[in-house]
Scaffold this active site. Structure first.
Site, PDB file in Angstrom:
ATOM      1  N   TYR A 140       0.830  -1.206   0.000  1.00 39.70           N
ATOM      2  CA  TYR A 140       0.000   0.000   0.000  1.00 39.70           C
ATOM      3  C   TYR A 140       0.867   1.261   0.000  1.00 39.70           C
ATOM      4  CZ  TYR A 140      -4.030  -2.992   1.116  1.00 39.70           C
ATOM      5  OH  TYR A 140      -5.006  -3.954   1.096  1.00 39.70           O
ATOM      6  N   LYS A 189       3.228 -15.507   3.235  1.00 39.72           N
ATOM      7  CA  LYS A 189       3.170 -16.329   2.013  1.00 39.72           C
ATOM      8  C   LYS A 189       4.616 -16.657   1.659  1.00 39.72           C
ATOM      9  CE  LYS A 189       0.837 -18.092  -1.471  1.00 39.72           C
ATOM     10  NZ  LYS A 189       0.034 -19.307  -1.292  1.00 39.72           N
ATOM     11  N   ASP A 221      -3.302 -18.243   2.482  1.00 44.80           N
ATOM     12  CA  ASP A 221      -4.449 -18.932   1.863  1.00 44.80           C
ATOM     13  C   ASP A 221      -5.048 -19.950   2.830  1.00 44.80           C
ATOM     14  OD1 ASP A 221      -1.919 -20.008   1.532  1.00 44.80           O
ATOM     15  OD2 ASP A 221      -2.320 -20.969  -0.374  1.00 44.80           O
ATOM     16  N   ASP A 245      -5.560  -6.563   6.074  1.00 43.85           N
ATOM     17  CA  ASP A 245      -6.732  -5.845   5.571  1.00 43.85           C
ATOM     18  C   ASP A 245      -7.833  -6.849   5.222  1.00 43.85           C
ATOM     19  OD1 ASP A 245      -8.393  -3.961   4.532  1.00 43.85           O
ATOM     20  OD2 ASP A 245      -7.157  -3.460   2.792  1.00 43.85           O
ATOM     21  N   ASP A 249     -11.285  -8.252   7.781  1.00 44.96           N
ATOM     22  CA  ASP A 249     -12.673  -8.112   7.326  1.00 44.96           C
ATOM     23  C   ASP A 249     -13.381  -9.469   7.341  1.00 44.96           C
ATOM     24  OD1 ASP A 249     -12.508  -5.415   6.985  1.00 44.96           O
ATOM     25  OD2 ASP A 249     -13.329  -5.419   4.944  1.00 44.96           O
TER      26      ASP A 249
END
Ligand code: NAD
Length: 354
Positions: A140, A189, A221, A245, A249
């Site tokens: 980001y 990851k 994942d 992020d 959620d």
């Protein structure tokens, strides 16, 4: 003990009033003198002074110990250019205060199990997971761009972390785990990404200082799957900006209602920012319909992390549970057989229960 309240837009002022009510009650119960300042941010700041984040707001926050933020945004300001929109004020204040760790508890009160998307047997007696998301690094904030090469378009967002950025957020997560169930899951990851391999090696190194906390690593994942398969395996999760992020959620929705989810953002600057995760809900603004519990629990987090008042924080959780036990619900969490009440009344009942 200066606290800055930033009500913002839409339902922001209504829920901020309830948050303030709770801090008042805690102040008198524990004979602690909180001083209050109010500041502008978002649409209301654009209307009054022409920018979403006035310098005066930054100055007030910098001089405080903790900041409570309601919510910002609304259709009225949707057509402004990006840097002048209310949401630019949100990113700006987090950056100005150097807040690099975002704490998002996934707290499902047993009384609200029916609101969750998960089956009763997966939920057990409720959920309590703390997700720590790195907030100021990763893709980001990394180099980004777009160019045309041989008639084809190309775009990139670089995922970049330094060891020190990883270390500071990891330490914070270990400290939290130490105070909870003593278990930390680091999500990355590392089978594919070099930045994740650095992440994992730094987490391993920091874990040397926290032998009392059990650490495991999980690929993102798999983590996305495990959160809905068996959420009870998690205590504290630490992860990078983009994975955090998305996963926070996902985890948040396990609790069923946006109106119940608080957050805290912390950094080294000794100032904490506390806010419900929902937005300004223009559809219900001014109707005394907003659920103030996310804001009220954000105050509990403020007491715990900025003022070291853990007992007072527990009083708030206990009062919320007590009011839910008596069957009181705002419209968003209403179920048959319960008693529907408005924002103000919910705030009053929780304040009385404290
Ligand atoms: P939202 O979170 O405001 O609302 C989504 C839905 O949830 C709406 O139906 C709303 O009525 C409901 N809801 C939200 N909070 C509630 C509460 N406390 N009690 C009961 N119901 C609640 O998201 P949105 O509609 O996508 O966005 C509205 C505005 O808020 C936009 O301008 C957006 O940019 C802004 N926003 C701000 C923040 C923030 O200030 N941190 C976060 C997200 C969105």
């Amino acid at each position: 003990m200066m606290v800055v309240f930033i009500p913002g837009d839409g339902i922001g002022p209504e829920i901020t009033n309830q948050a303030r009510k709770i801090l008042d009650v805690i102040g008198s119960k524990y004979s602690r003198k909180f001083q209050y300042e109010y500041a502008l941010l978002g649409g209301v700041a654009i209307d009054e002074v022409g920018v979403p984040l006035p310098q005066e707001t930054i100055d007030k926050c910098m001089a405080s110990k903790a900041v409570f933020l309601g919510a910002v945004g609304g259709h009225k300001w949707d057509d402004l250019p990006g840097h002048l929109r209310p949401e630019a004020g949100l990113l700006g204040i987090r950056k100005a205060l150097g807040l690099y760790a975002n704490l998002r508890p996934t707290l499902l009160f047993p009384q609200l199990k029916a609101a969750s998307t998960l089956k009763e047997e997966v939920l057990g007696d409720g959920l309590d997971i703390m997700i720590v998301r790195e907030l100021t690094g990763g893709m980001y904030f990394g180099d980004k761009g777009r160019e045309e090469v041989d008639g084809d378009e190309r775009a990139w967002d670089v995922e970049v972390y330094t060891a020190s950025e990883i270390e500071r957020v990891t330490r914070l997560a270990f400290e939290l785990a130490r105070d909870r169930e003593g278990h930390l899951t680091s999500i990355d990851k590392a089978n594919v990404l070099e930045s994740s391999r650095l992440w994992r090696s730094v987490v391993e190194k920091v874990s040397e200082d926290y032998k009392d906390v059990t650490l495991n690593h999980m690929y993102v994942d798999n983590a996305a799957m495990q959160l809905v398969r068996n959420p009870h395996q998690f205590d504290v999760i630490v992860t990078n900006n983009i994975f955090g992020d998305i996963l926070s959620d996902e985890a948040g929705m396990l609790t069923g209602s946006l109106g119940m989810l608080p957050s805290a953002s912390l950094g080294d600057g000794n100032i904490g920012l506390y806010e419900p995760i929902h937005g300004s809900a223009p559809d219900i603004a001014g109707k005394d319909m907003a659920n103030p519990i996310a804001s009220i629990i954000s105050i509990a987090m403020m007491l715990e992390y900025s003022f070291n008042m853990k007992e007072a924080a527990q009083d708030i959780y206990g009062a919320v549970k007590g009011v839910l036990d008596k069957g009181y619900r705002t419209a968003d969490i209403m179920e048959p057989g319960m008693i529907e009440i408005g924002t103000e009344k919910m705030g009053d009942l929780i304040a009385q229960a404290i």
